[in-house]
Design a protein around this motif. Structure first.
Motif, PDB file in Angstrom:
ATOM      1  N   UNK A 106       0.850  -1.190   0.000  1.00  0.00           N
ATOM      2  CA  UNK A 106       0.000   0.000   0.000  1.00  0.00           C
ATOM      3  C   UNK A 106       0.884   1.238   0.000  1.00  0.00           C
ATOM      4  N   UNK A 107       0.712   2.071  -0.999  1.00  0.00           N
ATOM      5  CA  UNK A 107       1.418   3.351  -1.028  1.00  0.00           C
ATOM      6  C   UNK A 107       0.664   4.298  -0.105  1.00  0.00           C
ATOM      7  N   UNK A 108       1.339   4.781   0.916  1.00  0.00           N
ATOM      8  CA  UNK A 108       0.708   5.689   1.876  1.00  0.00           C
ATOM      9  C   UNK A 108       0.968   7.148   1.541  1.00  0.00           C
ATOM     10  N   UNK A 109       2.010   7.411   0.759  1.00  0.00           N
ATOM     11  CA  UNK A 109       2.301   8.742   0.236  1.00  0.00           C
ATOM     12  C   UNK A 109       2.997   8.551  -1.097  1.00  0.00           C
ATOM     13  N   UNK A 110       2.317   8.852  -2.209  1.00  0.00           N
ATOM     14  CA  UNK A 110       2.958   8.680  -3.513  1.00  0.00           C
ATOM     15  C   UNK A 110       4.200   9.565  -3.617  1.00  0.00           C
ATOM     16  N   UNK A 111       5.209   9.076  -4.345  1.00  0.00           N
ATOM     17  CA  UNK A 111       6.401   9.880  -4.571  1.00  0.00           C
ATOM     18  C   UNK A 111       5.997  11.177  -5.265  1.00  0.00           C
ATOM     19  N   UNK A 112       6.298  12.294  -4.632  1.00  0.00           N
ATOM     20  CA  UNK A 112       5.944  13.596  -5.195  1.00  0.00           C
ATOM     21  C   UNK A 112       6.838  14.658  -4.575  1.00  0.00           C
ATOM     22  N   UNK A 113       6.972  15.771  -5.268  1.00  0.00           N
ATOM     23  CA  UNK A 113       7.761  16.888  -4.765  1.00  0.00           C
ATOM     24  C   UNK A 113       7.106  17.423  -3.486  1.00  0.00           C
ATOM     25  N   UNK A 114       7.947  17.665  -2.476  1.00  0.00           N
ATOM     26  CA  UNK A 114       7.465  18.131  -1.184  1.00  0.00           C
ATOM     27  C   UNK A 114       7.894  19.576  -0.952  1.00  0.00           C
ATOM     28  N   UNK A 115       7.386  20.187   0.111  1.00  0.00           N
ATOM     29  CA  UNK A 115       7.660  21.598   0.381  1.00  0.00           C
ATOM     30  C   UNK A 115       9.145  21.867   0.599  1.00  0.00           C
ATOM     31  N   UNK A 116       9.921  20.881   1.015  1.00  0.00           N
ATOM     32  CA  UNK A 116      11.354  21.083   1.233  1.00  0.00           C
ATOM     33  C   UNK A 116      12.158  20.934  -0.063  1.00  0.00           C
TER      34      UNK A 116
END
Length: 138
Positions: A106-116
């Protein structure tokens, strides 16, 4: 020689399958020893993994074992509830590892650009282990 910190994941009878899966994801050399291999051939736990170690070309070391059914004083088995394996770097191979680990999980947070500024993501693999990824921006 210095010190090392290596995650050692506890499983409930499927450590060998999990570590073979992780070897397929990360590559490397896997060694697996059962309870019987370590001198208890008559034990009901003889086929359970007493020690597994995966050393990868990237320098990762991941260890695992199967919790014995009758281990006095050991907390009950609960996969992935108190630790996450964290992978951080600028290597595009990490993206591939994320995808492979997510199969059947289960992907709980897809790989994506974050605020940092980095890409980050998290998942729980098919064995109930939590993984966190941070792909550093170049």
């Amino acid at each position: 020689m210095g010190s090392q910190l290596n995650p050692c994941i506890t499983f409930n009878g499927n450590a060998r399958q999990a570590m073979e899966f992780y070897r397929d994801v990360f590559g490397g050399d896997l060694e697996v020893g059962t309870v019987a291999d370590f001198g208890s051939p008559d034990s009901a736990d003889g086929d359970r993994v007493m020690h597994a170690r995966l050393d990868t070309a990237a320098g990762y070391t991941l260890m695992a074992w199967d919790i014995p059914d009758d281990r006095p004083g050991h907390p009950p088995y609960r996969p992935g509830n108190n630790v996450a394996v964290f992978l951080d770097g600028d290597d595009d191979e990490l993206r591939d590892c994320f995808e492979k680990l997510s199969v059947g999980g289960t992907v709980t947070l897809p790989l994506a650009k974050q605020v940092w500024g980095d890409e980050a993501g998290s998942l729980v693999d098919r064995f109930g282990i939590s993984w966190m990824f941070n792909l550093t921006s170049r």
